[in-house]
Scaffold this motif. Sequence first.
Motif, short mmCIF file in Angstrom:
data_model
loop_
_atom_site.label_atom_id
_atom_site.label_comp_id
_atom_site.label_asym_id
_atom_site.label_seq_id
_atom_site.Cartn_x
_atom_site.Cartn_y
_atom_site.Cartn_z
N UNK A 168 35.24 140.13 144.51
CA UNK A 168 35.67 139.63 145.78
C UNK A 168 35.36 138.18 145.65
N UNK A 169 35.10 137.99 144.67
CA UNK A 169 35.23 136.23 144.15
C UNK A 169 36.57 135.59 143.23
N UNK A 170 37.86 136.69 143.41
CA UNK A 170 38.89 136.75 142.97
C UNK A 170 39.79 135.35 143.27
N UNK A 171 40.47 134.51 143.17
CA UNK A 171 40.80 132.93 143.25
C UNK A 171 42.09 133.74 143.79
N UNK A 172 43.09 135.07 143.28
CA UNK A 172 43.82 135.04 143.42
C UNK A 172 44.59 136.58 145.17
N UNK A 173 43.69 136.65 145.33
CA UNK A 173 43.52 138.17 145.89
C UNK A 173 43.96 137.89 147.25
N UNK A 174 44.59 136.16 148.18
CA UNK A 174 45.30 136.50 148.87
C UNK A 174 47.17 136.97 148.92
N UNK A 175 47.60 137.07 147.63
CA UNK A 175 48.39 137.37 147.24
C UNK A 175 48.88 138.56 148.01
N UNK A 176 47.39 139.26 148.14
CA UNK A 176 47.98 141.13 148.18
C UNK A 176 49.00 141.35 148.88
N UNK A 177 49.46 142.35 149.09
CA UNK A 177 50.32 142.47 150.55
C UNK A 177 50.22 143.61 151.21
N UNK A 178 48.62 144.47 151.26
CA UNK A 178 48.57 145.65 152.25
C UNK A 178 48.90 145.91 153.10
N UNK A 179 49.54 144.41 154.20
CA UNK A 179 50.16 144.42 155.42
C UNK A 179 50.67 145.00 155.56
N UNK A 180 51.87 144.83 154.24
CA UNK A 180 53.21 144.83 154.39
C UNK A 180 53.89 143.52 154.03
N UNK A 181 55.52 143.04 154.78
CA UNK A 181 56.20 141.78 154.65
C UNK A 181 56.82 142.06 155.22
N UNK A 182 57.08 140.49 155.98
CA UNK A 182 59.11 140.88 156.09
C UNK A 182 58.48 141.25 158.19
N UNK A 183 59.93 141.63 158.26
CA UNK A 183 59.30 141.63 159.82
C UNK A 183 59.38 142.82 160.17
N UNK A 184 58.38 144.06 159.53
CA UNK A 184 57.52 145.20 159.51
C UNK A 184 55.91 144.85 159.31
N UNK A 185 55.67 143.89 159.29
CA UNK A 185 54.32 143.28 158.99
C UNK A 185 52.93 143.26 159.59
N UNK A 186 52.00 144.11 159.76
CA UNK A 186 51.95 144.83 160.91
C UNK A 186 51.53 144.38 161.36
N UNK A 187 51.51 145.01 162.90
CA UNK A 187 51.42 144.18 164.40
C UNK A 187 49.88 144.02 164.34
N UNK A 188 48.88 144.56 163.70
CA UNK A 188 47.05 144.65 164.15
C UNK A 188 47.08 144.06 162.48
N UNK A 189 47.14 143.38 162.14
CA UNK A 189 46.24 142.53 160.85
C UNK A 189 45.07 141.77 161.60
N UNK A 190 45.51 141.08 161.79
CA UNK A 190 44.41 140.57 162.72
C UNK A 190 43.05 140.85 163.35
N UNK A 191 43.64 141.98 163.64
CA UNK A 191 42.49 142.26 164.37
C UNK A 191 41.87 143.57 163.50
N UNK A 192 42.62 144.10 162.65
CA UNK A 192 41.93 144.75 161.92
C UNK A 192 40.88 143.83 160.32
N UNK A 193 41.67 142.72 160.21
CA UNK A 193 40.64 141.81 159.30
C UNK A 193 39.35 142.06 160.33
N UNK A 194 39.15 141.07 162.10
CA UNK A 194 38.20 140.90 162.13
C UNK A 194 37.06 142.04 162.21
N UNK A 195 37.85 143.11 162.99
CA UNK A 195 36.53 144.44 162.98
C UNK A 195 36.16 144.91 161.48
#
Length: 396
Positions: free
Chosen positions: A331-358
């Motif tokens: 959980x201390x890694x500095x490169x974690x934000x490079x992940x694409x678990x929510x996809x990318x482009x026009x199909x980037x997850x619509x609920x990404x902000x909500x899932x992160x908050x929950x």
Amino acid sequence: MVAEFGVSELWDPAVRRDPHGFYDRVRDSGGPVLQIDPAGNPFWVIAGHADVLEGLRHPAIGHEVHRHSPGSWQPALHELSEVARIEARQLINLDPPDHTRLRGLVSGGFTARAVARLEPWIGDLADRLVARARQHGRIDGIADLADPVPVNVIAELVGIPESDRPRFRAWSAAIVSASIDGPAATMEFGAYLDELAARRRAVPADDLISQLVTLEEQGDRLDRDELVALVQLLLVAGQETTVDMIVNGIRLLLTHPEQWQALRDDPSLAAAVVEETLRFRGPVEIVPPRFTFEDVEIAGGRIPAYDRVGLSLWGANRDPAVFERPHVFDIHRTDVRKHIAFGHGIHFCLGAHLARLESRIMFERIAQQLPGLRLAADPTDLDGFRLHQDGLPLEV
């Protein structure tokens, strides 16, 4: 290349227990790898971070192959069954311009600013769940902690009355499981939404159903099947994937004691736990199937026109070319934000902000209020890829 891989290897039980070894070999193979899924459909697996990103935004890789393949034929929507019509109108199965139009109708409710307004409400729900868990010596991490958050949040956003939410949850489970009950659940859910929409037409409320009904009545922007498809996607994607994120975050923390201790010492690390959980064991292994609309050069090889493509988010998020020590949960890694678990482009997850908050709120509350939480089973007995179905036994 193909000879080095069994054409159905991805579904071999040994590979299912450790799919990341398979994706490591795909990345090292020098090109896309041919596999055949359990339904007998061939598709090409791509697992490198840069290659998956390219595939997600490639103009000749998309969903509606019938629009591009010469001589192909697609039945008119009115000729399809209700279940098939709704599936065909899902955002994840559409390309522009329909995708652009439909996503635009709901995207405003899922921006970072819109979602932030829900934080007090979600925090109160999390507090109640944790307080209830403290009263019991043994709990199920899914049923008691992870599951109730997204189902209630999505239901609140959509406008599902509290008394109907158990049915809401059952429909979601049946639809996402792809079981024989799925089509019936889709039709029951559609009928329920018809009734709810009728009530909202008569008496509008401050919820998504009321907003969509208003658009539906404008005529050319949204029809009934599109409304059902949109809400069903929010139900399944916004609920099932977030449950998966929360329960796997709990499991990973409790099987990595030093990470669990760090979060207990500093609950503000909860946001970092969310991102590393997404990278290390995100809720989506391979994005919904896509097709090449022409011969495509990608990942060091050529995929023929009109073939299926499987873009592996799990493979991309363990790519050593991008992530240091990719198979280590940190959980201390500095490169974690490079992940694409929510996809990318026009199909980037619509609920990404909500899932992160929950997920962040749940990890914060658990660290602060359940510091003695521990697994109530031998970690070696837990299959990390089946927890969502089998439960997660915990002791408080």
